[in-house]
Design a protein around this motif. Structure first.
Motif, PDB file in Angstrom:
ATOM      1  N   GLY A 373      17.953  55.248  26.966  1.00  0.00           N
ATOM      2  CA  GLY A 373      18.999  55.328  25.951  1.00  0.00           C
ATOM      3  C   GLY A 373      18.442  55.524  24.555  1.00  0.00           C
ATOM      4  N   ASP A 396      29.225  55.026  22.162  1.00  0.00           N
ATOM      5  CA  ASP A 396      28.522  54.580  23.366  1.00  0.00           C
ATOM      6  C   ASP A 396      27.008  54.556  23.171  1.00  0.00           C
ATOM      7  OD1 ASP A 396      31.049  54.468  24.381  1.00  0.00           O
ATOM      8  OD2 ASP A 396      30.855  56.203  25.687  1.00  0.00           O
ATOM      9  N   PRO A 398      23.211  52.890  23.299  1.00  0.00           N
ATOM     10  CA  PRO A 398      22.540  52.043  24.292  1.00  0.00           C
ATOM     11  C   PRO A 398      22.368  50.605  23.801  1.00  0.00           C
ATOM     12  CG  PRO A 398      20.996  53.578  23.270  1.00  0.00           C
ATOM     13  CD  PRO A 398      22.359  53.991  22.838  1.00  0.00           C
ATOM     14  N   ILE A 414      25.236  50.560  28.038  1.00  0.00           N
ATOM     15  CA  ILE A 414      25.737  51.025  26.743  1.00  0.00           C
ATOM     16  C   ILE A 414      26.634  49.961  26.115  1.00  0.00           C
ATOM     17  CG2 ILE A 414      25.646  53.440  27.461  1.00  0.00           C
ATOM     18  CD1 ILE A 414      28.737  53.366  27.477  1.00  0.00           C
TER      19      ILE A 414
END
Length: 509
Positions: A373, A396, A398, A414
Motif C-alpha cells: 500500500g 482508501d 493503506p 485500507i
C-alpha cells in the motif's frame, strides 16, 4: 509649470535622501511638533468615493461637505508656491478607492502650511481637514483648510511605477510591499475574508472554536519532523506543534461533539514554493460522522470560502480555469494511477518488487519496511498527483501510512481516509477516526518501529492519548484543510510566500 515630485528621480542616493529627511525630522523635534498623536481622522477615502463620487461639481458646491482624513502621501504636484496637489492613500480600499486627491492653496490653506507642504516627502503621513469638490477632470478632491504632518517618513518609497521589483525584498519588507502594491493588499484582504468565512461556516454548523497547546511534550497528529525546544523551568524537551489533532480528539472524548481550531503548525522540513516551516490549518472533528460525510462537508467549506474571498467559486489559476462549484471527483490511489499512468498493468501495481524498481527510476528509495500500500501511494505521488487539476478526493489509503485513521470494515489493509487535491497539490486530509484504543496502541507501536528503522517523520507513542481513548470516544470524522495552499489557489498565487505576510527566509547577508 506643474511637476511631479519623486525622490528617486531627484536623488538616487538613498543614504543622502535619508540624511536629508532626518535633518527635516530634527527640525520638527526642535519645534516640538514631531510625531503628534492628537489627530483623529473621521473619514475614509473609499467611503468618500462611494458616497460623493457620483455627485456633480454643482451639487458639491451647493452643499459643502467637510472631511477630516489621514493618509500616506503617494504623489505630489506643485504649481509654484501658491498651489499644490497631492494624493493620500489610506487603508480603506483598493488603490483606486483607497486614494484621494487633496488641493492646497496659499489663500485657503495658509502660508505656513503651504511652506511646510513644500518640504514634505513622499511616504509622509498627513492629516487634512477640508471640503470636497471636483476638479475640471471630475476628480473628487479635498480642498485643504488645515494640514498637518502626522508621521515623518525617513526612507524613500520605491518608484511608483515599478514598486518593489525584487521578489525577495517584497517578502522581507512586506510593509513596503503593502504600501506600494494593490495586488498584495488585495491578496491579504482575500485571505482574511476566507478565514472569516470558514469561521462563520463552522459556527453555523454547530462547531465550537477551541485553542489547544502549541508546545507539546510528544509531537503527534501528523507524520512530520518537529522543531525541538527546551523548557527551562521544567527542564524538559518540548516540541512545537506539528498538528492539533490528538488534543482536539481528547475534547471529543470529553463531550464536545464538534470542535475546530484555526491553528499554526510548525514542521522542521524543506522549504519550497508550497512549503513553509510555519503554516496555518483549519482542523475540525465531528462526532457520529465518517469520512464520506467529511468529504461533502469539506467541499462545502472550501466552496463557500472561495465565494466569500473571491466573489465566485469559479477561479483561474495560472491561466487555467478551476471550477469549485461542481461536485469534487473521487478516485482510489490505484484508480488515479490507472487514469493518469495507464501503461501500468494490474499485475504490476500489485507487485511490490516491481514498484520498488519503478520508484528508483523517479529517484525514490522506499523504506525497507514499506508494504504494498505504501509503495502504491509513493507511485501515485510520482505519476498522478501533479495531474489532479480539478478538485479530486483520493480515497482508501493503506493502514500503514494512516496511523490515526479507522480501518475499513469491508476491505482489508485500507482505511476510511481521503486527501483532497487540486491544481496538482494536496489541500486537505481527513478520515473516519480510529476510536479503538487497543488498535491505536498497536498502530503507535508500528510507528515507533518505523522510527527506529530510520523514518524521522514517524509518530511517537502517546500514552496519554491512548488513556483518553480508553475512556471512550464516539465514532467521529476529522479533517485538516491547509489554509495557505487554499489561499494560493483562491488568489492565483504561484508561491506560498505570496500568501504569507511574513514568510521565513534565510538571514540577510
Amino acid at each position: 509649470m506643474t511637476t511631479e515630485i519623486q525622490d528617486q528621480a531627484a536623488a538616487p542616493d538613498e543614504n543622502k535622501i535619508i540624511a536629508e529627511r532626518r535633518a527635516k525630522l530634527g527640525a520638527l523635534r526642535a519645534e516640538g511638533v514631531a510625531f503628534p498623536n492628537d489627530f483623529r481622522p473621521q473619514h475614509k477615502a473609499a467611503d468618500l468615493h462611494a458616497q460623493y463620487g457620483g455627485k456633480t461639481r454643482e451639487e458639491l458646491e451647493a452643499e459643502p461637505v467637510t472631511v477630516v482624513l489621514a493618509g500616506r502621501m503617494m504623489l505630489k504636484r506643485e504649481a509654484g508656491k501658491k498651489a499644490a496637489f497631492a494624493t493620500l492613500q489610506d487603508a480603506s480600499g483598493p488603490r483606486a478607492d483607497g486614494r484621494i486627491q487633496i488641493y492646497a492653496t496659499l489663500d485657503l490653506t495658509g502660508e505656513a502650511a503651504m511652506a511646510a507642504l513644500h518640504h514634505y516627502d513622499l511616504g509622509d503621513i498627513l492629516g487634512v481637514t477640508g471640503t470636497l469638490f471636483k476638479t475640471k477632470t471630475d476628480e473628487l478632491t479635498i480642498k485643504v483648510t488645515e494640514l498637518r504632518l502626522i508621521t515623518k517618513s525617513l526612507r524613500p518609497l520605491p518608484d511608483k511605477f515599478h514598486g518593489l521589483a525584487d521578489q525577495e525584498t517584497k517578502y522581507r519588507q512586506r510593509y513596503v510591499d503593502l504600501i506600494m502594491s494593490e495586488e498584495t493588499r488585495r491578496t491579504f484582504k482575500a485571505r482574511t475574508a476566507a478565514i472569516s468565512s470558514i469561521r462563520r461556516f463552522m459556527e453555523k454548523n454547530d462547531f465550537m472554536e477551541v485553542e489547544t497547546p502549541m508546545l507539546h511534550t510528544i509531537p503527534g497528529g501528523a507524520a512530520a519532523k518537529p522543531f525541538v525546544t527546551h523548557h527551562n523551568a521544567l527542564d524538559m524537551e518540548m516540541y512545537l506543534r506539528i498538528a492539533p489533532e490528538l488534543y482536539l480528539k481528547r475534547l471529543v472524548v470529553g463531550g464536545f461533539d464538534r470542535v475546530f481550531e484555526i491553528n499554526r503548525n510548525f514542521r522542521n522540513e524543506g522549504v519550497s514554493i508550497r512549503h513553509n516551516p510555519e503554516f496555518t490549518m483549519m482542523e475540525f472533528y465531528a462526532a457520529y460522522t465518517d469520512y464520506k460525510w467529511l468529504m461533502d462537508f469539506t467541499e462545502a467549506v472550501i466552496r463557500q470560502a472561495a465565494i466569500d474571498a473571491h466573489g465566485t467559486a469559479t477561479l483561474t489559476y495560472g491561466g487555467r480555469e478551476l471550477d469549485l462549484a461542481k461536485p469534487f471527483h473521487r478516485l482510489t490511489i490505484v484508480g488515479a494511477i490507472n487514469k493518469y499512468a495507464p501503461h501500468y498493468t494490474a499485475e504490476q501495481l500489485n507487485d511490490a518488487e516491481f514498484i520498488k524498481k519503478e520508484l528508483l527510476k523517479f529517484g525514490v528509495k522506499p523504506f525497507a519496511t514499506a508494504g504494498l500500500g505504501a509503495l502504491q501511494l509513493a507511485l501515485f505521488e510520482e505519476t498522478a498527483e501533479a495531474q489532479l487539476w480539478e478538485p479530486t478526493y483520493i480515497i482508501d489509503y493503506p493502514v500503514e501510512v494512516s496511523p490515526l485513521a479507522r480501518a475499513s470494515d469491508t476491505v482489508a489493509g485500507i482505511t476510511e481516509r481521503f486527501e483532497l487535491f487540486m491544481v496538482g497539490r494536496e489541500i486537505a486530509n481527513g478520515f473516519s477516526e480510529l476510536n479503538d484504543a487497543e488498535d491505536q496502541s498497536a498502530r503507535f507501536l508500528a510507528q515507533v518501529a518505523a522510527k527506529d528503522a530510520g523514518d524521522e517523520e514517524a509518530m511517537f507513542y502517546d500514552a496519554d492519548y491512548i488513556r483518553a481513548l480508553e475512556y471512550g470516544m464516539p465514532p467521529a470524522g476529522g479533517c485538516g484543510i491547509g489554509i495557505d495552499r487554499l489561499m494560493m489557489i483562491i488568489t492565483d498565487s504561484p508561491n506560498i510566500r505570496d500568501v504569507l505576510l511574513f514568510p521565513h527566509l534565510r538571514r540577510e547577508e
